[in-house]
Design a protein around this motif. Structure first.
Motif, PDB file in Angstrom:
ATOM      1  N   ILE A 100      11.929   3.491  14.821  1.00  0.00           N
ATOM      2  CA  ILE A 100      10.481   3.563  14.999  1.00  0.00           C
ATOM      3  C   ILE A 100       9.841   3.202  13.666  1.00  0.00           C
ATOM      4  O   ILE A 100      10.308   3.655  12.606  1.00  0.00           O
ATOM      5  N   ARG A 101       8.795   2.403  13.720  1.00  0.00           N
ATOM      6  CA  ARG A 101       8.098   2.069  12.476  1.00  0.00           C
ATOM      7  C   ARG A 101       7.641   3.337  11.770  1.00  0.00           C
ATOM      8  O   ARG A 101       7.195   4.297  12.399  1.00  0.00           O
ATOM      9  N   ASP A 102       7.720   3.339  10.442  1.00  0.00           N
ATOM     10  CA  ASP A 102       7.362   4.510   9.641  1.00  0.00           C
ATOM     11  C   ASP A 102       5.916   4.961   9.846  1.00  0.00           C
ATOM     12  O   ASP A 102       5.627   6.145   9.798  1.00  0.00           O
ATOM     13  N   ASP A 103       5.008   4.017  10.078  1.00  0.00           N
ATOM     14  CA  ASP A 103       3.604   4.390  10.234  1.00  0.00           C
ATOM     15  C   ASP A 103       3.296   4.996  11.614  1.00  0.00           C
ATOM     16  O   ASP A 103       2.214   5.501  11.838  1.00  0.00           O
ATOM     17  N   ILE A 104       4.265   4.988  12.503  1.00  0.00           N
ATOM     18  CA  ILE A 104       4.104   5.551  13.854  1.00  0.00           C
ATOM     19  C   ILE A 104       4.754   6.934  13.957  1.00  0.00           C
ATOM     20  O   ILE A 104       4.284   7.806  14.666  1.00  0.00           O
ATOM     21  N   TYR A 105       5.847   7.120  13.232  1.00  0.00           N
ATOM     22  CA  TYR A 105       6.664   8.333  13.341  1.00  0.00           C
ATOM     23  C   TYR A 105       6.228   9.399  12.338  1.00  0.00           C
ATOM     24  O   TYR A 105       5.992   9.116  11.169  1.00  0.00           O
ATOM     25  N   ASN A 106       6.147  10.651  12.811  1.00  0.00           N
ATOM     26  CA  ASN A 106       5.829  11.787  11.940  1.00  0.00           C
ATOM     27  C   ASN A 106       7.116  12.589  11.728  1.00  0.00           C
ATOM     28  O   ASN A 106       7.551  13.315  12.619  1.00  0.00           O
ATOM     29  N   PRO A 107       7.746  12.471  10.553  1.00  0.00           N
ATOM     30  CA  PRO A 107       9.021  13.153  10.320  1.00  0.00           C
ATOM     31  C   PRO A 107       8.902  14.682  10.273  1.00  0.00           C
ATOM     32  O   PRO A 107       9.889  15.386  10.429  1.00  0.00           O
ATOM     33  N   GLU A 108       7.695  15.197  10.074  1.00  0.00           N
ATOM     34  CA  GLU A 108       7.518  16.655  10.001  1.00  0.00           C
ATOM     35  C   GLU A 108       7.752  17.338  11.342  1.00  0.00           C
ATOM     36  O   GLU A 108       8.312  18.424  11.406  1.00  0.00           O
ATOM     37  N   ASN A 109       7.321  16.679  12.441  1.00  0.00           N
ATOM     38  CA  ASN A 109       7.495  17.318  13.754  1.00  0.00           C
ATOM     39  C   ASN A 109       8.164  16.416  14.790  1.00  0.00           C
ATOM     40  O   ASN A 109       8.307  16.792  15.942  1.00  0.00           O
TER      41      ASN A 109
END
Length: 114
Positions: A95-104
């Protein structure tokens, strides 16, 4: 049968590329029936995105990619219309980094405008 389906059967792998609205005009031509010798990436003006775990490329510019190994194909017929259900095992999800929220672990689905 489309050559994409035949390639998937031959290689036993495929990529599900998830484009946003910004790629609509480019991905629509890939749905046309064209001879097997026609490169659909070139026809549509798309670039290949190298895969991480399989040989088959994805579509560059998408917001997510699922690299899959073919598990099975269930060929059936409904109301005299043949169809095939393709079942694959996802071996790599990107998933593109600007789409994915690694915190949740969530995706901002409004951003890519699928």
């Amino acid at each position: 049968m489309r050559d994409t389906f035949e390639n998937m059967q031959a290689t036993e792998e495929f990529v599900v590329s998830l484009p946003g609205v910004d790629l609509v005009d480019k991905v629509i031509p890939t749905a046309k029936f064209v001879p097997p010798e026609v490169n659909e990436y070139e026809l549509a003006g798309l670039e290949e995105k190298p895969s991480q775990k399989i040989e088959t490329p994805g579509v560059d510019g998408c917001y997510a990619w699922m690299e899959c190994k073919l598990h099975k194909i269930v060929a059936e017929e409904y109301d005299n219309f043949p169809y095939a259900l393709v079942v694959g095992k996802v071996v790599h999800l990107e998933i593109r980094d600007d789409i994915y929220n690694p915190e949740n672990g969530s995706w901002d689905v409004k951003k890519p405008n699928p």
